[in-house]
Design a protein around this motif. Structure first.
Motif: not given
Length: 847
Positions: A292-297, A318-329, A348-357
């Protein structure tokens, strides 16, 4: 020693392809979901490759927990301890030896390795794990590695590994093959667990945990943004039935190694577990038994905080990609369940924004200066404005001389921290001040340890924070202070003293101005002097101003240094600061105190003023009228007036504005004209304001008033860089008028949309009868741009707007003729406009 049997991993069938690819190509993009085994199986699979030639493999991990765990797992697979064939290096911890062939490091360490030894002669491969997290140091590390590979080490292998990333884009950027591995996963049922009205996160999380333990088997992994939320949730579970059926554990980067190891191993007695984790558990480590994964998002990620001048960890979605990854755990060992603590309607945003931006770039700018080449290839280019601001700050700190790194800058870089803090840590004259600087570094990096009382404004005195820390060391905790926060501050200060090899203890007492005397080295741009006419207002060294709160503890101080500043277009506010000693400021930075005669633009009277000024940077300490100013300086003052008032203060005529629009349009329509020595100039507002000294100042020389500049002077100033042939070319490619079939010349109107930075379609307004016989829409710019025709009635009213004249004659004209013929009977409305004679007149009388 007999090696333990290695378990099978989903990535195992792909290992031969990985080896084969690296045998013929020096770069590779490897995509594999969490749990596929890329982190622990790829490095050992490359150890015996001929191209490695016995050299080391260095693998970059973004988190200390993951680096330690990955090295430990690979070592155990070989029946060894960490530090033998497989080792790791992280902040304040080193487990490598002369026998180490696989070295797992965190991101800042790789940057230091590359800066200290660009040849990397003992390294054969660099592996960037979990690159999708897009940390700034990973982007910099990859850019440096690519530069080394291109110029020094063609044989160096670079592998970029990721779980969720646009692999196609990355492979194209790297000009590299792309391989993908399947993961090992089972179906995961995803649902949203609603919060109750005004329910705190920890209570919603507790309810979700209780439901999960009651309704589903297996361990529970809970993703929370940080240690604070973990502690609150842990406290909420103390009185819950959940703790009777499961052990509650925590996982974050600050845990002792023993506690981290306990979480990463199965429970020896088979007890169910609830693991409260930060996003360190998202992709970098594997937790056994989770169903079971419980995700605060939510996650804590670096964001530039303009108040403090540093990147701070903020709670963000978080981004949608991170949400999918967390659920996969939840689907690693069997079918699982993911409970999301945000509304299903939230996107959610599809991908995490790079820190450089999104973070402050002073550290990056200093690294680039040390490297000696700012033109590195980044996956995402650093924003130009943020990089320019970072370099300006580094020059103030003494780390750069122009674009070249100084000896102080190299010492600052070696400390491995933000340049502001590094400058302050290196400035003290004696051990006591240096120990105090370590305390200040800890205070500046951490969140506030003081909580304001009910109805009270948070104090703006940094001295109160340090005094609370000093009291804590003597066994006293103020009522408004957090014991745990003070303990963390004390520990961070100890780490700074160890890093500086400083034996001196922190002082028990320190005058408030001594804190400011040290802080001024970190915030030279925020040194501030009390305004002579308003004791609550301060003028800053960077030219801005800021105001104290009404109940400020800093009220009455003639000089302060501001460590936190709330920026506001109307009125910036001092959030935190300390007084400083003006005499010490003069001793430390004598060159920044100057007295000079100036001819300036006085916005208050909209005229020129001549003064003798004494300043510290841009803080005016004294200003007196000057009887006989130097006439040669008037042009500078008038240019400054245009900077303040904007380009609209200049004498623009309609024809000159149209000429400017024509040039800007041609640069966009014909990019080749914007290149080379004889290129069309950039006449955007930004470019013109940035180059006023070059094009406008000569036209203002000898003038004492701005309104003495006339439209002819302005036109010549704008055209000054264009030779005769280019001026002719502008007239030919973007003419002001065009001859229509009636024989008349009609005006073309040009425009440029400054919001979109794109040309507006050029307009030709002409009576319909003047175009009889013309089949195709007229074009300009060497035939590339059609005119937008505003077809007018004989009375000058718009009938049709089109860029398709042929289509108008075929489809629309018959309807227009039917409607207009009765309204304008004295003008021709032929049945066949193709063969009719174009005219700008009415029909002859009697026809």
């Amino acid at each position: 020693m007999t090696r333990p049997a290695s378990p099978a991993f989903p990535i195992d069938p792909l290992l031969p392809e990985i080896r084969a690819s690296l045998a013929v190509h020096p770069r590779l993009v490897l995509e594999a979901p969490p749990g596929a085994g890329k982190t622990t199986q790829v490095p050992p699979a490359l150890l015996d490759e001929p191209w490695l030639a016995g050299r080391r493999i260095v693998m970059l991990e973004p988190r200390r927990v993951a680096a330690r765990a990955a090295a430990g797992f690979m070592a155990r697979q070989r029946g060894e301890a960490a530090g033998e064939t497989v080792g790791y290096r992280i902040r304040f911890e080193n487990k490598v030896s002369s026998a180490t062939r696989i070295e797992v490091v965190t991101e800042g360490i790789l940057t230091r390795m590359l800066q200290d030894d660009p040849m990397l002669e003992s390294v054969g491969a660099l592996l960037f794990d979990e690159f999708h997290e897009r940390h700034l140091s990973a982007d910099l590390g990859l850019a440096l590695a690519l530069d080394v590979q291109a110029g020094l080490r063609e044989d160096l292998r670079i592998v970029v590994m990721s779980a969720t990333l646009d692999g196609e884009r990355l492979a194209k950027f790297l000009d590299a093959p792309r391989l993908s591995s399947a993961g090992r996963s089972y179906p995961v049922a995803v649902s949203h667990f609603p919060a109750r009205r005004e329910e705190a996160l920890e209570h919603q999380t507790r309810r979700a945990i209780e439901q999960a333990l009651t309704q589903h088997p297996g361990d529970v992994l809970v993703f929370l943004p940080g240690q604070r939320e973990i502690a609150r949730t842990q406290a909420a579970l103390d009185n819950s039935d959940a703790t009777r059926v499961a052990d509650v554990l925590t996982l974050h980067g600050e845990l002792p190694v023993e506690q981290q190891s306990r979480v990463l191993q199965p429970d020896p007695d088979g007890h169910r577990r609830v693991v409260l984790a930060t996003n360190v558990a998202e992709s970098s480590v594997t937790l056994p038994g989770v169903r079971v994964v419980i995700d605060s998002g939510l996650a804590r990620e670096p964001r530039y905080d303009p108040n403090s001048g540093f990147a701070r960890l903020d709670v963000v979605n978080i981004a949608q990609a991170s949400a999918d990854q967390r659920a996969g755990r939840a689907g690693r060992v069997a079918e699982g369940v993911a409970l999301r603590l945000w509304p299903e309607s939230q996107r959610l945003e599809p991908q995490r924004r790079p820190e450089i931006a999104q973070v402050e770039l002073a550290g990056l700018a200093l690294e680039l200066a040390a490297w000696g080449d700012a033109n590195l290839r980044f996956v995402d280019t650093p924003p130009g404005g943020a990089l320019a601001a970072a370099r300006e700050l580094l020059q103030r700190l003494g780390a750069l001389d122009g674009a070249v790194i100084t000896a102080l800058g190299r010492r600052m870089l070696a400390l491995g921290t933000h340049p502001r803090l590094a400058a302050m840590l290196l400035a003290p004259r004696d051990a006591t001040e240096q120990a105090l600087a370590c305390d200040l570094a800890a205070l500046l990096e951490a969140r506030d340890a003081l909580r304001p009382g009910p109805g009270r404004q948070r104090s703006d005195a940094l001295a109160e924070r340090w005094q609370a820390l000093a009291a804590f060391r003597n066994g006293r905790v103020a009522p408004e202070a957090s014991r745990s926060s003070l303990a963390a501050l004390d520990q961070a200060a100890k780490q700074w003293r160890r890093r500086l090899r400083l034996d001196a203890p922190p002082p028990r007492e320190a005058p408030a101005h001594l804190l400011g005397d040290l802080l001024l080295h970190a915030f030279p741009d925020r040194i501030a002097r009390q305004h002579p006419g308003d004791p609550y207002r301060y003028q800053l060294a960077n030219g801005r101003s800021a105001k104290l709160f009404d109940e400020s503890a800093l009220y009455g101080e003639p000089w302060i240094v501001i460590s936190e500043l709330r920026d506001d277009p109307r009125d910036a506010r001092v959030l935190r600061g300390a007084p400083l000693d003006e005499q010490r400021l003069r001793r430390e930075f004598p060159g920044r105190f100057v007295t000079e005669d100036r001819v300036i633009w006085d916005a208050a009277v909209r005229g020129i003023a001549a003064v003798r000024e004494t300043r510290y940077d841009r803080i005016v300490i004294d200003s007196r009228p000057l009887a006989k100013p130097d006439p040669s300086r008037y042009a500078d003052a008038l240019v400054d007036a245009v900077r303040q008032l904007g380009l609209q203060a200049l004498p623009w005529t309609e024809s000159l504005a149209q000429w400017r629009a024509r040039v800007r349009c041609l640069r966009a329509w014909m990019p080749e004209l914007a290149q080379g020595d004889a290129a069309l100039p950039d006449l955007s507002d930004t470019a013109l304001l940035a180059s006023l000294d070059a094009w406008l100042k000569p036209a203002l020389t000898g003038k004492t008033r701005l309104d003495a500049l006339d439209e002819q002077d302005l036109g010549e100033a704008l055209r000054s860089t264009l030779d005769w042939s280019m001026r002719q070319k502008i007239d030919a490619l973007a003419p002001t008028r065009i001859t229509v079939p009636s024989g008349m010349e009609r005006r073309i109107e040009y425009g440029f949309d400054d919001e979109t930075d794109a040309p507006v379609a050029p307009v030709l307004a002409v009576k319909l009868q003047e175009l009889f016989g013309l089949a195709d829409t007229p074009r300009i710019a060497d035939g590339r741009v059609p005119l937008t025709l505003h077809l007018l009635s004989p009375g000058g009213k718009p009938l049709q707007i089109t860029q398709d004249l042929k289509g108008f004659w075929d489809r629309t004209y018959p309807e227009v003729k039917k409607e207009m013929k009765g309204r304008y009977p004295k003008h021709p409305w032929p049945d066949d406009p193709w063969s009719a004679t174009a005219t700008h007149r009415a029909k002859p009388r009697g026809t």
